[in-house]
Design a protein around this motif. Sequence first.
Motif, PDB file in Angstrom:
ATOM      1  N   SER A 140     -49.471 -32.783 -23.582  1.00 53.24           N
ATOM      2  CA  SER A 140     -48.209 -33.350 -23.121  1.00 53.24           C
ATOM      3  C   SER A 140     -47.829 -34.545 -23.983  1.00 53.24           C
ATOM      4  O   SER A 140     -48.691 -35.167 -24.604  1.00 53.24           O
ATOM      5  N   THR A 141     -46.550 -34.873 -23.974  1.00 55.07           N
ATOM      6  CA  THR A 141     -46.106 -36.093 -24.656  1.00 55.07           C
ATOM      7  C   THR A 141     -46.118 -37.290 -23.715  1.00 55.07           C
ATOM      8  O   THR A 141     -45.949 -38.421 -24.149  1.00 55.07           O
ATOM      9  N   LYS A 142     -46.347 -37.050 -22.440  1.00 52.58           N
ATOM     10  CA  LYS A 142     -46.447 -38.139 -21.467  1.00 52.58           C
ATOM     11  C   LYS A 142     -47.821 -38.784 -21.629  1.00 52.58           C
ATOM     12  O   LYS A 142     -48.848 -38.098 -21.507  1.00 52.58           O
ATOM     13  N   GLU A 143     -47.831 -40.097 -21.924  1.00 47.94           N
ATOM     14  CA  GLU A 143     -49.095 -40.760 -22.211  1.00 47.94           C
ATOM     15  C   GLU A 143     -49.058 -42.218 -21.777  1.00 47.94           C
ATOM     16  O   GLU A 143     -48.003 -42.797 -21.549  1.00 47.94           O
ATOM     17  N   PHE A 144     -50.228 -42.795 -21.729  1.00 50.18           N
ATOM     18  CA  PHE A 144     -50.413 -44.217 -21.498  1.00 50.18           C
ATOM     19  C   PHE A 144     -49.683 -44.976 -22.608  1.00 50.18           C
ATOM     20  O   PHE A 144     -49.659 -44.531 -23.756  1.00 50.18           O
ATOM     21  N   LEU A 145     -49.101 -46.120 -22.304  1.00 54.28           N
ATOM     22  CA  LEU A 145     -48.333 -46.894 -23.282  1.00 54.28           C
ATOM     23  C   LEU A 145     -49.157 -47.201 -24.532  1.00 54.28           C
ATOM     24  O   LEU A 145     -48.677 -47.051 -25.653  1.00 54.28           O
ATOM     25  N   GLY A 146     -50.405 -47.617 -24.340  1.00 53.67           N
ATOM     26  CA  GLY A 146     -51.262 -47.915 -25.491  1.00 53.67           C
ATOM     27  C   GLY A 146     -51.469 -46.706 -26.382  1.00 53.67           C
ATOM     28  O   GLY A 146     -51.522 -46.821 -27.607  1.00 53.67           O
ATOM     29  N   THR A 147     -51.556 -45.537 -25.783  1.00 56.71           N
ATOM     30  CA  THR A 147     -51.731 -44.299 -26.550  1.00 56.71           C
ATOM     31  C   THR A 147     -50.470 -43.984 -27.341  1.00 56.71           C
ATOM     32  O   THR A 147     -50.545 -43.535 -28.484  1.00 56.71           O
ATOM     33  N   LYS A 148     -49.305 -44.251 -26.737  1.00 51.05           N
ATOM     34  CA  LYS A 148     -48.052 -44.015 -27.454  1.00 51.05           C
ATOM     35  C   LYS A 148     -47.989 -44.859 -28.727  1.00 51.05           C
ATOM     36  O   LYS A 148     -47.536 -44.392 -29.769  1.00 51.05           O
ATOM     37  N   ILE A 149     -48.444 -46.085 -28.632  1.00 52.53           N
ATOM     38  CA  ILE A 149     -48.470 -46.969 -29.807  1.00 52.53           C
ATOM     39  C   ILE A 149     -49.456 -46.440 -30.835  1.00 52.53           C
ATOM     40  O   ILE A 149     -49.151 -46.367 -32.026  1.00 52.53           O
ATOM     41  N   THR A 150     -50.624 -46.023 -30.365  1.00 46.91           N
ATOM     42  CA  THR A 150     -51.644 -45.486 -31.255  1.00 46.91           C
ATOM     43  C   THR A 150     -51.161 -44.217 -31.953  1.00 46.91           C
ATOM     44  O   THR A 150     -51.513 -43.968 -33.107  1.00 46.91           O
ATOM     45  N   ARG A 151     -50.351 -43.422 -31.274  1.00 52.70           N
ATOM     46  CA  ARG A 151     -49.830 -42.174 -31.880  1.00 52.70           C
ATOM     47  C   ARG A 151     -49.013 -42.458 -33.141  1.00 52.70           C
ATOM     48  O   ARG A 151     -49.010 -41.652 -34.068  1.00 52.70           O
ATOM     49  N   TYR A 152     -48.320 -43.589 -33.154  1.00 48.56           N
ATOM     50  CA  TYR A 152     -47.553 -43.959 -34.359  1.00 48.56           C
ATOM     51  C   TYR A 152     -48.514 -44.090 -35.549  1.00 48.56           C
ATOM     52  O   TYR A 152     -48.265 -43.540 -36.621  1.00 48.56           O
ATOM     53  N   PHE A 153     -49.609 -44.809 -35.351  1.00 50.81           N
ATOM     54  CA  PHE A 153     -50.587 -44.998 -36.414  1.00 50.81           C
ATOM     55  C   PHE A 153     -51.326 -43.705 -36.722  1.00 50.81           C
ATOM     56  O   PHE A 153     -51.718 -43.455 -37.859  1.00 50.81           O
ATOM     57  N   GLU A 154     -51.481 -42.876 -35.703  1.00 52.25           N
ATOM     58  CA  GLU A 154     -52.105 -41.576 -35.913  1.00 52.25           C
ATOM     59  C   GLU A 154     -51.252 -40.727 -36.861  1.00 52.25           C
ATOM     60  O   GLU A 154     -51.788 -40.051 -37.743  1.00 52.25           O
ATOM     61  N   LYS A 155     -49.935 -40.767 -36.689  1.00 53.13           N
ATOM     62  CA  LYS A 155     -49.049 -40.012 -37.581  1.00 53.13           C
ATOM     63  C   LYS A 155     -49.210 -40.471 -39.024  1.00 53.13           C
ATOM     64  O   LYS A 155     -49.227 -39.655 -39.956  1.00 53.13           O
ATOM     65  N   LEU A 156     -49.331 -41.770 -39.230  1.00 53.23           N
ATOM     66  CA  LEU A 156     -49.546 -42.300 -40.581  1.00 53.23           C
ATOM     67  C   LEU A 156     -50.893 -41.823 -41.136  1.00 53.23           C
ATOM     68  O   LEU A 156     -50.991 -41.435 -42.294  1.00 53.23           O
ATOM     69  N   ALA A 157     -51.917 -41.852 -40.295  1.00 52.97           N
ATOM     70  CA  ALA A 157     -53.245 -41.403 -40.717  1.00 52.97           C
ATOM     71  C   ALA A 157     -53.238 -39.921 -41.068  1.00 52.97           C
ATOM     72  O   ALA A 157     -53.865 -39.502 -42.046  1.00 52.97           O
ATOM     73  N   VAL A 158     -52.515 -39.115 -40.297  1.00 49.85           N
ATOM     74  CA  VAL A 158     -52.426 -37.677 -40.570  1.00 49.85           C
ATOM     75  C   VAL A 158     -51.783 -37.444 -41.936  1.00 49.85           C
ATOM     76  O   VAL A 158     -52.275 -36.622 -42.726  1.00 49.85           O
ATOM     77  N   ARG A 159     -50.720 -38.157 -42.230  1.00 47.00           N
ATOM     78  CA  ARG A 159     -50.082 -38.024 -43.563  1.00 47.00           C
ATOM     79  C   ARG A 159     -51.081 -38.358 -44.676  1.00 47.00           C
ATOM     80  O   ARG A 159     -51.163 -37.655 -45.691  1.00 47.00           O
ATOM     81  N   PHE A 160     -51.794 -39.446 -44.491  1.00 47.88           N
ATOM     82  CA  PHE A 160     -52.785 -39.886 -45.463  1.00 47.88           C
ATOM     83  C   PHE A 160     -53.883 -38.838 -45.633  1.00 47.88           C
ATOM     84  O   PHE A 160     -54.244 -38.473 -46.753  1.00 47.88           O
ATOM     85  N   LEU A 161     -54.422 -38.336 -44.515  1.00 49.60           N
ATOM     86  CA  LEU A 161     -55.490 -37.337 -44.570  1.00 49.60           C
ATOM     87  C   LEU A 161     -55.025 -36.032 -45.185  1.00 49.60           C
ATOM     88  O   LEU A 161     -55.770 -35.393 -45.930  1.00 49.60           O
ATOM     89  N   ARG A 162     -53.799 -35.633 -44.883  1.00 50.35           N
ATOM     90  CA  ARG A 162     -53.259 -34.396 -45.468  1.00 50.35           C
ATOM     91  C   ARG A 162     -53.081 -34.556 -46.981  1.00 50.35           C
ATOM     92  O   ARG A 162     -53.386 -33.639 -47.753  1.00 50.35           O
ATOM     93  N   ALA A 163     -52.595 -35.712 -47.406  1.00 45.33           N
ATOM     94  CA  ALA A 163     -52.372 -35.958 -48.829  1.00 45.33           C
ATOM     95  C   ALA A 163     -53.683 -35.914 -49.615  1.00 45.33           C
ATOM     96  O   ALA A 163     -53.693 -35.579 -50.797  1.00 45.33           O
ATOM     97  N   ARG A 164     -54.786 -36.209 -48.966  1.00 43.79           N
ATOM     98  CA  ARG A 164     -56.094 -36.214 -49.614  1.00 43.79           C
ATOM     99  C   ARG A 164     -56.904 -34.948 -49.321  1.00 43.79           C
ATOM    100  O   ARG A 164     -58.073 -34.865 -49.662  1.00 43.79           O
ATOM    101  N   GLY A 165     -56.299 -33.974 -48.654  1.00 43.50           N
ATOM    102  CA  GLY A 165     -56.939 -32.695 -48.418  1.00 43.50           C
ATOM    103  C   GLY A 165     -57.931 -32.651 -47.275  1.00 43.50           C
ATOM    104  O   GLY A 165     -58.700 -31.699 -47.143  1.00 43.50           O
ATOM    105  N   PHE A 166     -57.925 -33.664 -46.396  1.00 45.21           N
ATOM    106  CA  PHE A 166     -58.833 -33.675 -45.258  1.00 45.21           C
ATOM    107  C   PHE A 166     -58.277 -32.916 -44.054  1.00 45.21           C
ATOM    108  O   PHE A 166     -59.011 -32.579 -43.145  1.00 45.21           O
ATOM    109  N   LEU A 167     -56.975 -32.687 -44.028  1.00 45.32           N
ATOM    110  CA  LEU A 167     -56.320 -31.934 -42.962  1.00 45.32           C
ATOM    111  C   LEU A 167     -55.382 -30.925 -43.592  1.00 45.32           C
ATOM    112  O   LEU A 167     -54.845 -31.142 -44.665  1.00 45.32           O
ATOM    113  N   ASN A 168     -55.158 -29.845 -42.850  1.00 49.95           N
ATOM    114  CA  ASN A 168     -54.159 -28.874 -43.336  1.00 49.95           C
ATOM    115  C   ASN A 168     -52.881 -29.005 -42.561  1.00 49.95           C
ATOM    116  O   ASN A 168     -52.710 -29.760 -41.678  1.00 49.95           O
TER     117      ASN A 168
END
Length: 168
Positions: A140-168
């Motif tokens: 779900s997209t319904k989450e604790f406020l702190g998790t919503k903030i963390t998701r922003y940084f998670e999106k940045l981390a996913v881009r970084f990991l994908r660019a380096r071949g750690f995620l598809n």
Amino acid sequence: MYYLLAPNEQVNSLGDINIINLGEKGICGIILDLDNTIIPWNSYNMSPEIVKWIGSLTEAGFKIILVSNSGLKRVGEIALKLQIPYVAQAYKPAKLGFYKAATLMGLDVSQVAVVGDQLFTDIFGGNRTGFYTIWVKPLSTKEFLGTKITRYFEKLAVRFLRARGFLN
């Protein structure tokens, strides 16, 4: 250090996890996150499919345990419904909750997989402790406020990991 955010596997849903493959890797215990992994955030309602999936894991011989940062009462009630042990208030990504779960299952770190929807708690914590990690899309997209903030940084981390071949 960024490799600690990279899961060993990523799946769209719990049903996409290949339990035969896990068994072949020597995995016989599974640590499951609670919120947005097996139930929507702050809910007590489990879908029949999830209950059936957890049942199929135990029938296949896997030991299952819930590890959640949520409170003792809620996690305990859900674990009781599923008839599985739990660690509440785990303070993930701290190692202690993960180690406690492995100990409760009577398993070595090399025999345990962590399944969760968050890179910065479930995957980072699981990788830090040496577990096999599986990242699943949140229910779900319904989450604790702190998790919503963390998701922003998670999106940045996913881009970084994908660019380096750690995620598809």
